[in-house]
Design an enzyme around this catalytic site. Sequence first.
Site, PDB file in Angstrom:
ATOM      1  N   CYS A   2     -17.167 -17.948  18.052  1.00 13.97           N
ATOM      2  CA  CYS A   2     -16.944 -19.274  17.467  1.00 13.97           C
ATOM      3  C   CYS A   2     -16.787 -19.228  15.953  1.00 13.97           C
ATOM      4  CB  CYS A   2     -18.103 -20.191  17.819  1.00 13.97           C
ATOM      5  SG  CYS A   2     -18.433 -20.336  19.572  1.00 13.97           S
ATOM      6  N   ARG A  27     -11.153 -13.922  16.473  1.00 14.18           N
ATOM      7  CA  ARG A  27     -12.502 -13.763  17.001  1.00 14.18           C
ATOM      8  C   ARG A  27     -12.596 -14.207  18.462  1.00 14.18           C
ATOM      9  NH1 ARG A  27     -16.291 -13.812  12.329  1.00 14.18           N
ATOM     10  NH2 ARG A  27     -17.924 -14.619  13.675  1.00 14.18           N
ATOM     11  N   TRP A  74     -15.980 -20.727  21.622  1.00 16.11           N
ATOM     12  CA  TRP A  74     -15.988 -19.815  22.770  1.00 16.11           C
ATOM     13  C   TRP A  74     -17.081 -20.312  23.699  1.00 16.11           C
ATOM     14  CZ3 TRP A  74     -19.503 -16.074  24.761  1.00 16.11           C
ATOM     15  CH2 TRP A  74     -18.944 -15.168  25.674  1.00 16.11           C
ATOM     16  N   ASN A 109     -22.328 -22.827  15.845  1.00 21.43           N
ATOM     17  CA  ASN A 109     -22.223 -21.511  16.462  1.00 21.43           C
ATOM     18  C   ASN A 109     -23.617 -21.095  16.909  1.00 21.43           C
ATOM     19  OD1 ASN A 109     -19.567 -21.471  15.730  1.00 21.43           O
ATOM     20  ND2 ASN A 109     -19.774 -19.874  14.173  1.00 21.43           N
ATOM     21  N   GLY A 110     -23.713 -20.413  18.041  1.00 23.33           N
ATOM     22  CA  GLY A 110     -25.001 -19.923  18.507  1.00 23.33           C
ATOM     23  C   GLY A 110     -25.424 -20.595  19.797  1.00 23.33           C
ATOM     24  N   GLU A 497     -15.395   4.505  27.448  1.00 20.00           N
ATOM     25  CA  GLU A 497     -14.622   3.677  26.525  1.00 20.00           C
ATOM     26  C   GLU A 497     -13.209   3.447  27.054  1.00 20.00           C
ATOM     27  OE1 GLU A 497     -13.227   1.618  23.043  1.00 20.00           O
ATOM     28  OE2 GLU A 497     -15.094   1.769  24.178  1.00 20.00           O
ATOM     29  N   LYS A 501     -11.616  -0.250  27.876  1.00 19.99           N
ATOM     30  CA  LYS A 501     -10.368  -0.742  27.297  1.00 19.99           C
ATOM     31  C   LYS A 501      -9.424  -1.252  28.386  1.00 19.99           C
ATOM     32  CE  LYS A 501     -11.164  -0.532  23.116  1.00 19.99           C
ATOM     33  NZ  LYS A 501     -12.479  -1.009  23.549  1.00 19.99           N
ATOM     34  N   GLU A 504     -10.776  -4.550  29.841  1.00 15.33           N
ATOM     35  CA  GLU A 504     -10.782  -5.634  28.855  1.00 15.33           C
ATOM     36  C   GLU A 504      -9.444  -6.348  28.759  1.00 15.33           C
ATOM     37  OE1 GLU A 504     -13.470  -5.134  24.949  1.00 15.33           O
ATOM     38  OE2 GLU A 504     -12.221  -3.397  25.349  1.00 15.33           O
ATOM     39  N   HIS A 520     -21.683  12.432  44.384  1.00 17.18           N
ATOM     40  CA  HIS A 520     -22.919  11.695  44.630  1.00 17.18           C
ATOM     41  C   HIS A 520     -22.663  10.215  44.908  1.00 17.18           C
ATOM     42  CE1 HIS A 520     -25.371  15.150  43.647  1.00 17.18           C
ATOM     43  NE2 HIS A 520     -24.640  15.330  42.557  1.00 17.18           N
ATOM     44  N   LYS A 619     -14.224 -11.684  19.779  1.00 12.79           N
ATOM     45  CA  LYS A 619     -14.238 -10.513  18.912  1.00 12.79           C
ATOM     46  C   LYS A 619     -15.629 -10.184  18.402  1.00 12.79           C
ATOM     47  CE  LYS A 619     -12.561  -7.121  16.540  1.00 12.79           C
ATOM     48  NZ  LYS A 619     -12.192  -5.901  17.271  1.00 12.79           N
TER      49      LYS A 619
END
Length: 624
Positions: A2, A27, A74, A109-110, A497, A501, A504, A520, A619
């Site tokens: 946000c 963001r 967001w 925000n929060g 990673e 990616k 995402e 396994h 972001k």
Amino acid sequence: MCGIVGAVSQKDIVPILIEGLKRLEYRGYDSCGVAVHQDGQLRRARSTSRVAELQDLAAQDGVAAGTGIAHTRWATHGAPAVHNAHPHFSHGPGVDAPQGPGRVALVHNGIIENHDELRAELKAHGYVFLSQTDTEVIAHLVDLLYQGDLLDAVQQAVARLKGAYAIAVFHRDEPHRVIGAREGSPLVLGVGRDEHAGAFFLASDAMALAGVTDQIVYLEEGDVVDLQLGRYWITARGEVTGRFQSVVREVRTVHAHSGAAELGPYRHYMQKEIFEQPVAIANTLDAVTGISPELFGDGAYRVFKDIDNVLILACGTSYYAGSTAKYWLESIAKIPTSVEIASEYRYRDSVPNPRTLVVTISQSGETADTLAALKHARSLGMLHTMTVCNVSTSAMVRECALSFITRAGAEIGVASTKAFTTQLVGLFLLTLALAQTRGHLTEEQEAEHLKALRHLPVAVQAVLALEPQVIAWSEEFARKENALFLGRGLHYPIALEGALKLKEISYIHAEAYPAGELKHGPLALVTAQMPVVTVAPNDALLEKLKSNMQEVRARGGELFVFADGDTRIESEPGLHVIRMPEHYGALSPILHVVPLQLLAYHTACARGTDVDKPRNLAKSVTVE
């Protein structure tokens, strides 16, 4: 995530608010809005589309004034919808209809953890809620407490909030006044000058004010700031009295790198940032002339001599950087290292050791979970703290005693790329500095490692030249819905990673495993429809990795292998190989992650997803 922008000026500030939101679009957000004090009333425009549409709505409705606030949201509480979008208005019960122009306008925000309790209390006072957000609770609470002085009302309100917040608020009865407050979420004050002399601004990120002012005050935890025409003052609650009193915060000159937000010739910011990695790495190494603890701040040598283990705290991609660094720290510096997911660490019982170096990793330096974990570690008596961060003015840098600032530049794409590789560079330098302090690094070894680091930008550039081969693979991946990634040793975090990616930005379900774990359980997933991406450097585990690859082949799986040139792995039906330009020893993870970034990017392009703004993601994650 946000974003907040606010202003008090004698001029129309709506264009500045809208431009500030545009600078914060990277963001991530799912709705946006702007509210102003106009002709004695509150007016607003809100949208669940992009900021550009909000700009059109505001222009069509004639929204223009010298006092206002704006926000990109967001979603946390309540679905992305216009009625949940900020700014929120509050209406005194029995005074205004709930759908009327309102008395208090507020953005936030929060997350407010006690919003249910406050909501019940406010409903009992007759307040009507038009959204599902926790933010509307704050607006009503300020309205309830208002007795003619907005600063006093906000100070009383924040004393009752539990959780994290950055807010900006104004009142119908007080034109040319905006109050801001923060606790656990970032908020900065901008001091106008030149054509904006006498104006003051609020923002959740200094980048929002790029081109407007470079005079920035970073508000500290618990600060409440009062903006009026020609003056501002900051208050904070006294530790002894518990009452708010005036405080002075430093005004800094900050250049917000607004030019970094320009896309240039690239199709997406993510692509731009992948190809910026050679320069980002070179910039990060620019001031490094030798290995020394002082690379991490004054007093680092004393701290490094005093510690006997390392604890790394991070989230997401930064966690994988820390997981890679664990291999370096234990094999090169010979120091026990643990890596914790920050969002889990503070909520479990752990055994504190005051001789621990607590290392946080964060691109933005505002990651809420990591900041909370850092504070928890300090509360346990672990006071040796350090951060690897891309923003020198961030809360993380201010909270830690030592720091290493990566010089990746602004990273706009939600999926991190150049921030990750520069974090790895910083962590490798930390490894060498600790090895030197502990007597495990000879001058010859230092020279060899420095030579390899200096060559990294050229080596990464050579890997980027593999893009056409990766594009060919991506066309096949785009038709899949699942993928496995395999790695061994210090390349296992790189496989993690790579899987992150892909999921995402392409929305393909992807998992990563140490290759030895296939038998396994995960081997049950392998079919011809499950591509298996393998990171295959020419290291001590290569022969073991080849055996794991044969396990996949025997089950009809299709392998896509990024192999060092001297691994003697050849392409054949069911086994596709892209050859890396060179083997790079301990720094190999930095090279091997680059083609995984390219694979994710081009697969997402082939599937037509919104690469830079993937669904449901943000972001800078500034809420827990």
